[in-house]
Design a protein around this motif. Structure first.
Motif, PDB file in Angstrom:
ATOM      1  N   ARG A  42       0.820  -1.217   0.000  1.00  0.00           N
ATOM      2  CA  ARG A  42       0.000   0.000   0.000  1.00  0.00           C
ATOM      3  C   ARG A  42       0.852   1.265   0.000  1.00  0.00           C
ATOM      4  O   ARG A  42       0.407   2.317  -0.451  1.00  0.00           O
ATOM      5  N   HIS A  45       3.433   0.428  -3.732  1.00  0.00           N
ATOM      6  CA  HIS A  45       2.753   0.091  -4.994  1.00  0.00           C
ATOM      7  C   HIS A  45       3.699  -0.654  -5.952  1.00  0.00           C
ATOM      8  O   HIS A  45       4.088  -0.132  -7.018  1.00  0.00           O
ATOM      9  N   ASP A  47       5.290  -3.265  -8.757  1.00  0.00           N
ATOM     10  CA  ASP A  47       4.813  -3.758 -10.055  1.00  0.00           C
ATOM     11  C   ASP A  47       4.513  -5.259 -10.005  1.00  0.00           C
ATOM     12  O   ASP A  47       3.688  -5.739 -10.767  1.00  0.00           O
ATOM     13  N   ARG A  68      -6.387  -7.696  -3.906  1.00  0.00           N
ATOM     14  CA  ARG A  68      -7.363  -7.467  -4.993  1.00  0.00           C
ATOM     15  C   ARG A  68      -8.506  -6.570  -4.532  1.00  0.00           C
ATOM     16  O   ARG A  68      -9.148  -5.886  -5.322  1.00  0.00           O
ATOM     17  N   ASP A  70      -8.245  -3.982  -2.726  1.00  0.00           N
ATOM     18  CA  ASP A  70      -7.781  -2.587  -2.716  1.00  0.00           C
ATOM     19  C   ASP A  70      -7.726  -2.103  -4.152  1.00  0.00           C
ATOM     20  O   ASP A  70      -6.964  -2.621  -4.988  1.00  0.00           O
ATOM     21  N   ALA A  71      -8.513  -1.110  -4.468  1.00  0.00           N
ATOM     22  CA  ALA A  71      -8.621  -0.635  -5.854  1.00  0.00           C
ATOM     23  C   ALA A  71      -7.276  -0.205  -6.415  1.00  0.00           C
ATOM     24  O   ALA A  71      -6.980  -0.414  -7.594  1.00  0.00           O
ATOM     25  N   SER A  72      -6.423   0.389  -5.550  1.00  0.00           N
ATOM     26  CA  SER A  72      -5.134   0.893  -6.026  1.00  0.00           C
ATOM     27  C   SER A  72      -4.137  -0.236  -6.268  1.00  0.00           C
ATOM     28  O   SER A  72      -3.110  -0.026  -6.904  1.00  0.00           O
ATOM     29  N   LEU A  73      -4.428  -1.435  -5.784  1.00  0.00           N
ATOM     30  CA  LEU A  73      -3.492  -2.554  -5.917  1.00  0.00           C
ATOM     31  C   LEU A  73      -4.097  -3.719  -6.682  1.00  0.00           C
ATOM     32  O   LEU A  73      -3.441  -4.747  -6.855  1.00  0.00           O
ATOM     33  N   GLN A  75      -4.683  -4.455  -9.678  1.00  0.00           N
ATOM     34  CA  GLN A  75      -4.061  -4.916 -10.917  1.00  0.00           C
ATOM     35  C   GLN A  75      -2.602  -5.355 -10.729  1.00  0.00           C
ATOM     36  O   GLN A  75      -1.911  -5.626 -11.694  1.00  0.00           O
ATOM     37  N   THR A  76      -2.155  -5.424  -9.469  1.00  0.00           N
ATOM     38  CA  THR A  76      -0.770  -5.829  -9.217  1.00  0.00           C
ATOM     39  C   THR A  76      -0.590  -7.306  -9.566  1.00  0.00           C
ATOM     40  O   THR A  76      -1.362  -8.161  -9.151  1.00  0.00           O
TER      41      THR A  76
END
Length: 783
Positions: A42, A45, A47, A68, A70-73, A75-76
């Protein structure tokens, strides 16, 4: 530059992956579990995340689930890096939680780099996380996959049996039996699942075994489960955990930790001896183990099986399962219980290995002493208290000289044996073994808390070095004398934390090893001061041997008649080069070194000889007082020395002066010793009264005849109203107890007049005479 986060609870795994990734231009972050990894993700961030699956606090699946969420993460990219599960099943679970790549341990560096490269260069978005209740069931199934397959087989057998039975009653009976068996197997499956969960969660051996016993009774339809472990010292079984249904019909569960000395069941002993399961499906018809049979039947148990806990061909203990019905255990159930016992064995082995690793992290494996890290941690705690109390402390490092020669000549095993012997002697010299450590292969550190002065460290070093050098060590059948080199530092002068003090002591040790000195202090000034003090000690020892001490006498005068009533013997040192040395320059050294015992014995003998000399010339010489140190009073032969001296005095002519502070050390024992001295016809005088903290209740019990008021209350008596009040009170108190009072340090006529008005009995001081040699005493007495 891509940022990659590695999440794994084993640092060795993280280091391996990081080392591989360092071949490329990646920025690598690390986390020890899922919770820490989520927190770092968090913030940073990354890659790509490479994560283990089975971890404490938060496992890999929960980590990905929250990632998954967490919206900001969301797509990790995530790679599972694990050896926990079978490959095909692990890939299914990975897909379910949106993980596209999987690396199975152990993996080649090339495979790791290729997988990372592929994950980072995927063009499509990260798969959606689809974690349902089915995922949780699949996860649980993987933890107990062996049991699941066996249950499936039994269900198929049950179905075939149902189809083949023609008659309804027989079919219903067979189905009922099959269901009961299935329930038991399902119960065992549930037990196995819960115990495996406990194995992952619990790292304490006792807690794990007690939880395993509780779960087995609560969910496994067993009437009792008992676990015993092999004691490493005696190689005998000892009870470790037990859970039992006390009321079989009410199912009231009782769990308890067995007490030390409790007997181990005979069936468990049999399983241990045979290293294989021992089954007794009908205890009532059992012809062996009569004592166990009687006790077990009385508790309501009718069937039992004992299984050894074996890991790496080592029997670690035995687990016993009991049932309230005979014929309870069948072959398949015993097979499942064997698997359960195997899981427990592996867990116990893991805990044992973990304990060994933890032990080696803080203790020296050879000597059993704390290592440098643990020692510094403990010393820092003690230094915190020393800082608050504003006291001094010492740090010492000792090294075994010529150790490498012994090690190279006789072999490492001989060196190890020597170090163990050295350790044994050192532990006998420290008050607490927590204050002793092994800091290198041949060197030791010791912490001395609350030292009175620097000389205490020097005395400790001298004592330890005498202990090591005094008695030879036995090495490979040969007697060898070993010596030590030492270095010392002092808190807070040479450092305020353990590592600094230890480092400085090691520096002093290195200086000592390159010099002719046996030990050195960290500061040059300290070395000079210690050398001077030790030199003075040695000189005083020779002074006792060479009869360089002399006894001077200061008269004590009746305050009203001004007649000499007694003489106080005062020790002086007639130095062959310096002449008379003042008492303050050498008496403290005598006390610190213990030489005061020999010096005190000499004083008694000298006083007796002088008294005999006066008695030959005078009709009735005055009484003689000599000062006694606390160390003398503690000596076993002290009463005998006093008795020998007292025999040369008329009864009551010998007095012993004891300071008030001595009385406060073990008051009851001191009173007993003084009473014995009093029975020898020796009077006891309390010296320096008013400077200590003696109890008035004890004062009434002491066999004393006189109180001597300390000179600190007399020197300004005519000017200080408070001291005048104190002296008045002391005189009044003493007279109420029928004690005489002597005022010390009387130097003026005004002081004498005040003391006469206060009805002080006797006085002593320069107003009348300083201490004089024995020959001058006769002149006083003649006048």
């Amino acid at each position: 530059m891509a940022t990659i986060l590695i999440v794994d609870d084993h640092s060795s795994n993280r280091k391996l992956v990081k080392a591989v990734l360092d071949y490329e231009t990646y920025r690598v972050l690390e986390a020890a579990d899922g919770a820490e990894g989520l927190a770092k993700a968090r913030i940073e961030h990354p890659d790509l995340v490479i994560t283990d699956i089975l971890m404490p606090t938060m496992d890999g699946f929960e980590f990905v689930r929250q990632l998954r969420a967490d919206a900001s993460l969301a797509q990790t990219r995530v790679i599972f890096y694990t050896a926990t599960y079978l490959e095909s099943e692990a890939r299914q679970l990975a897909k379910a939680c949106g993980v596209s790549h999987l690396i199975l341990k152990p993996a080649e560096p090339k495979e790791i780099l290729n997988t990372v490269h592929a994950a980072l260069h995927l063009n499509e978005p990260a798969p959606l996380c689809n974690l349902t209740a089915a995922f949780d069931r699949e996860h649980l199934r993987l933890m107990t996959n062996k049991l699941s397959h066996k249950v499936d087989d039994l269900e198929e057998t049950n179905l075939q049996l149902t189809q083949e039975i023609g008659q309804r009653k027989r079919a219903e009976l067979a189905f009922q039996k099959s269901q009961e068996r299935l329930e038991r197997l399902s119960s065992i499956r549930e037990v196995s699942s819960d115990i495996n969960s406990a194995i992952v969660r619990i790292r304490n051996r006792d807690e794990l075994l007690q939880e395993a016993a509780r779960v087995a009774v609560e969910h496994g339809q067993f009437s009792m489960v008992a676990i015993s472990l092999v004691d490493s010292a005696s190689a005998q079984l000892a009870p470790a955990a037990c859970a039992e249904v006390e009321t079989l019909y009410g199912r009231s569960l009782n769990t308890s930790s067995p007490t030390r000395g409790e007997a181990v069941h005979e069936i468990a002993q049999a399983a241990l001896a045979r290293r294989e399961p021992v089954l007794c499906n009908d205890i009532e018809s059992e012809e062996r183990m009569e004592a166990w049979k009687k006790q077990t039947l009385a508790r309501g148990h009718r069937a039992a099986v004992a299984l050894p806990l074996i890991a790496t061909n080592n029997v670690m203990g035995v687990v016993e399962f009991y049932a309230s019905k005979p014929g309870f255990f069948n072959e398949k159930e015993i097979g499942l219980l064997k698997d359960l016992a195997a899981d427990l064995s592996i867990a116990l082995q893991y805990i044992s290995n973990e304990e060994k690793i933890n032990y080696l992290a803080y203790y020296d494996n050879l000597t059993g002493l704390p290592n440098r890290a643990l020692f510094c941690d403990r010393v820092n705690q003690l230094l915190h208290a020393a800082r608050e109390d504003k006291i001094r402390a010492g740090m010492i490092v000792l090294d075994v000289e010529r150790f490498n020669i012994i090690n190279d000549t006789f072999g490492r095993h001989a060196g190890d044996a020597l170090l163990k012997q050295v350790t044994e002697r050192l532990t006998g010299k420290v008050k607490n073994t927590d204050w002793l450590a092994s800091v290198t292969r041949s060197s030791f550190a010791a912490y001395l808390p609350s030292i009175k002065d620097d000389g205490e460290i020097a005395h400790f070093l001298e004592d330890v070095m005498r202990e090591i050098a005094g008695v030879p060590f036995l090495v490979e059948g040969e007697e060898m004398r070993m010596t030590l080199k030492g270095g010392a530092s002092i808190y807070p002068l040479d450092g305020e934390d353990a590592e600094k003090l230890l480092s400085n002591a090691e520096t002093a040790l290195q200086r000592a090893k390159s010099s002719a000195d046996r030990y050195l202090f960290f500061t040059a000034q300290m070395n000079a001061r210690m050398a001077e003090k030790l030199s003075l000690e040695n000189r005083l020892q020779r002074a006792i041997q060479n009869d360089e001490f002399v006894l001077y006498y200061q008269p004590i005068i009746d305050a009203h008649t001004k007649q000499i009533t007694r003489l106080e013997g005062l020790l002086r040192w007639n130095h062959p080069e310096k002449g008379l040395v003042p008492p303050a320059a050498f008496i403290p050294i005598l006390e610190e070194s213990g030489l005061i015992v020999d010096a005190g014995k000499w004083v008694l003998q000298r006083a007796a000889a002088d008294y005999q000399s006066w008695a030959r010339r005078l009709a009735q010489p005055p009484r003689v007082s000599v000062n006694i140190s606390p160390l003398q009073l503690k000596q076993k032969g002290f009463a005998l020395s006093v008795a020998e001296a007292a025999a040369q005095f008329r009864t009551g002519a010998l007095e012993l002066e004891i300071t008030e502070s001595v009385l406060m050390e073990d008051m009851e024992q001191t009173i007993e010793k003084l009473q014995k001295l009093n029975e020898l016809g020796v009077d006891i005088v309390i010296d320096d009264f008013g400077t200590g903290y003696s109890s008035l209740s004890y004062l009434a019990k002491l066999p004393v005849s006189t109180l001597k008021i300390d000179r600190s209350f007399i020197y300004d008596l005519e000017k200080n109203p408070k001291n005048l009040s104190i002296v008045t009170a002391i005189i009044s108190l003493a007279h109420s107890l029928n004690l005489k009072v002597v005022a010390e340090g009387v130097e003026t006529e005004q002081q004498l007049q005040l003391l006469q008005l206060l009805k002080c009995d006797e006085i002593q001081g320069y107003l009348f005479s300083p201490a004089v040699p024995p020959a001058d005493v006769e002149k006083f007495l003649a006048d």
